[in-house]
Design an enzyme around this catalytic site. Sequence first.
Site, PDB file in Angstrom:
ATOM      1  N   SER A 143      39.719  31.939  45.956  1.00 60.42           N
ATOM      2  CA  SER A 143      38.658  30.976  46.229  1.00 60.42           C
ATOM      3  C   SER A 143      38.571  30.013  45.062  1.00 60.42           C
ATOM      4  CB  SER A 143      37.319  31.692  46.402  1.00 60.42           C
ATOM      5  OG  SER A 143      36.239  30.759  46.433  1.00 60.42           O
ATOM      6  N   TYR A 156      31.370  37.882  43.843  1.00 62.08           N
ATOM      7  CA  TYR A 156      32.450  37.315  44.662  1.00 62.08           C
ATOM      8  C   TYR A 156      33.382  36.466  43.806  1.00 62.08           C
ATOM      9  CZ  TYR A 156      34.633  34.261  48.167  1.00 62.08           C
ATOM     10  OH  TYR A 156      35.530  33.555  48.927  1.00 62.08           O
TER      11      TYR A 156
END
Length: 240
Positions: A143, A156
Amino acid sequence: MTTRAAIVTGASSGIGLATARMLGEEGYSLTLAARRADKLEAAADELREAGFAVHHVAAPLQEEDAVKRVVAEHRDRYGRLDVLVNNAGIGIGASVAEIETKKLDLQLDLNLRSIILFYREAVGLLREAGKEHSSALVVNTASIAGKYGQAWMSVYAATKGAVVNWTESMHKELAQEGIKSTALCPGFVDTPMTDFVKGTVAAEEMITPQDIAESVRFLLRVSPACCVPEIQFVRPGDAM
């Protein structure tokens, strides 16, 4: 006889399903893996109807035995592995004072530990493919948050930063054996995972799952002499 085969995790929707469809278009036999049996079966049926060879395994991919089962079933069915797409992941937002241990562990286990386990279990098959054609490929969905960190999505972001680092390590360790590793680092992609932010960023202004799948198609087509350790995807005007 199967000439090329791939495993795609998190394949029931979004990036995983789009990438699986692209791999089917490119002639790959597929093993799809995800947690929810109903969604995964629907995705597998959709791809079978398009004429692709598909096997699916519903499994909690944060668990070691599940990872072993996915790879074993793929090996038994196809006998080879040319592409591994480690796409399964989860993001759970919380401020640091409100991080729940169960949700912390789930993100660590699914976003990072599962990827490491898939490499370990699949590396024998990948080495055989690398020896054959020097272009075995592992794609790890990271990401853009893994590049810069994020408040509230801190766990995350940390797992995705680790995925980027792990991918770099595997590039250095395995590339000489014909096994390429690439980390994909997208910003907001129009998937169910980004529903929480669609009141601020419209879905039609997000990166599409097909954008990510097309980047994997590109990785399949570069020569054995070309390795791409990382790709970042950002929306027009976003900071880098």
